[in-house]
Design an enzyme around this catalytic site. Structure first.
Site: not given
Length: 467
Positions: A70, A133
């Site tokens: 992605h 993240y």
């Protein structure tokens, strides 16, 4: 096993902007501790200040869980809290590095900065793995992604565990091969004041690529409280503010004063807040009128403001507001000539019609053509020049307005002696309306922008080309 005692260090990869970071992890028999994100230390070490706004954690309980590939429209700082992963990154951005692949393992002692548009995929190598993240934009249903198939033959990623033996979502399995991927376009650039002289020059300089947008004054109201939601600003990288109130004499009237402050100060402050909030680069055009013209020699960028009139005051206020945006270029210029009504065209017309003009000869400066300003702005952005204020005018020896008028007469085949030099006071003695005070010295020191590699064009040579 997590490696303890590493020094904070960066490791470059073949993909521009994709940087692996070794992280110091401190541990003993009780466990370990690390600073997963430490802005001050990491920026000092060279990590871009990418402005994270959201922290996410993804947990995978089974070895071999594979996600991707992605490419998101934001930057990501990816690390591991527990366990270990194999990561694969493919550049899916427009440009010469499209399709470039990088792979490595990530454990708690390692992190990676993933730029917008770089496809990322992760395969779990240990049970009970959690990776974390940070991203610099909030998730949005309107965000545009780019995808690549995990098994793409061109990328040819050497997965540690074959894809036939791992858990993959049907959606990830359906992603396109590299030849069918639509590359992610660069962040958008918005040019304000697109119908003005500088706006038209910027259109010629920057072109009409899909990620370059041009807006006239009526297209975007800088004073509107809805400015923050007028666009999805995180899709933009740069705003170039070529819009301004420039009627120097009218600014001395009651209405002109209000209009000048609204356009040159209040509206600019709104842009600065917008840029700071969204991490945008703001390019703003300044003026020699922020100075009083009493200095000997050229004005450096850090000379103190001392505007003489309303126009100069509003431009100085705008400059101060722009400085609030961390990523900004203030481009200060003087004696601007472009596509439209201007001094050079007026002098050429007078020469052709046999009119002998009286022209001011006690103001000193250099002409600046809008094509040069546009070229300079493009240069600063393309070279990632240090943010701040840059003087940008034509180069060469300073001249007076009368000198320029004589040059126009000469280069259009007329007698330059027909131009008579007069003082500023004498020229405006019979003016019907208000007259703004002008700086007598408008010469700008150009050494700073020259130090970035920009070759300043000689103003006299540019005048000849323009004519």
């Amino acid at each position: 096993m997590t490696t303890f005692g590493k020094a904070l260090a960066r490791i470059e990869t073949p993909i521009p902007g994709l940087v692996v970071w070794e992280l110091p992890v401190h541990g003993d028999s009780r466990g370990w501790f690390k600073e997963n994100w430490q802005r001050e230390k990491m920026i000092a070490a060279g990590l871009p200040d990418f402005g994270p706004v959201q922290n996410n954690v993804s947990f995978n309980d089974a070895v071999g869980t594979t996600r991707g590939i992605h490419a998101e429209p934001w930057d990501k700082w990816v690390s591991v809290a527990t366990g270990r992963i194999f990561g694969a990154w493919v550049d899916l951005r427009e440009g010469p590095t499209f399709g470039t692949v990088f792979t490595t393992e990530i454990d708690p002692s390692r992190a990676i900065l993933v730029p917008r548009g770089v496809g990322n995929a992760y395969q779990t190598l240990e049970a009970d793995t959690a990776y974390t993240y940070l991203v610099n934009d909030h998730w949005s249903p309107d965000a545009e992604y780019t995808f690549l198939n995990l098994a793409d033959e061109t990328a040819a990623i050497a997965w540690p565990i074959p894809l036939t033996d791992v858990e993959i979502s049907p959606k990830d399995l359906a992603h396109p091969r590299l030849g069918d991927v639509v590359p992610m376009a660069p962040r958008k650039t918005l040019v304000l004041g697109a119908n003005g002289q500088l706006g038209r020059a910027l259109r010629l300089e920057l072109g009409d690529a899909p990620h370059i947008e041009y807006a006239a004054r009526e297209d975007l109201d800088l004073a509107s409280p809805d400015l923050v939601s007028a666009r999805r600003w995180r899709d933009y990288g740069t705003i170039i503010n070529a819009a301004a109130y420039t009627a120097v004499d009218l600014a001395e009237t009651a209405k002109g004063r209000r209009d000048a402050w609204a356009a040159n100060a209040t509206g600019v402050a709104g842009l600065a807040r917008l840029a700071a909030r969204n991490g945008l680069t703001l390019v703003h055009i300044s003026s020699d009128y922020v100075f009083d013209g009493t200095r000997e020699g050229g004005y450096p960028e850090d000379a103190p403001f001392a505007p003489l009139g309303v126009y100069g005051q509003t431009k100085a206020a705008g400059d101060a507001a722009v400085a609030v945006a961390p990523r900004h270029y203030v481009v200060r210029t003087s004696w601007v000539i472009g596509d439209g009504r201007n001094f050079v065209r007026t002098m050429a017309s007078l020469a052709e019609r046999g009119i002998d003009p009286r022209v001011v000869d006690d103001q000193v400066g250099r002409l600046t053509f809008t094509s040069e300003i546009a070229r300079g702005i493009h240069h600063l952005l393309a070279t990632d020049a240090p943010f701040g204020t840059y003087n940008l005018s034509g180069g060469g020896e300073p001249t007076t307005w009368a000198d320029i008028a004589r040059a126009v007469f000469e280069h259009t085949g007329h007698d330059p002696a027909r131009v008579t030099g007069v003082s500023t006071e004498a020229y405006f003695a019979s003016a019907a309306g208000p007259v703004a005070p002008r700086p007598r010295n408008s010469v700008l020191d150009l050494s700073k922008i020259a130090s970035t590699g920009f070759e300043v064009a000689d103003a006299r040579e540019s005048l000849v080309s323009y004519l």
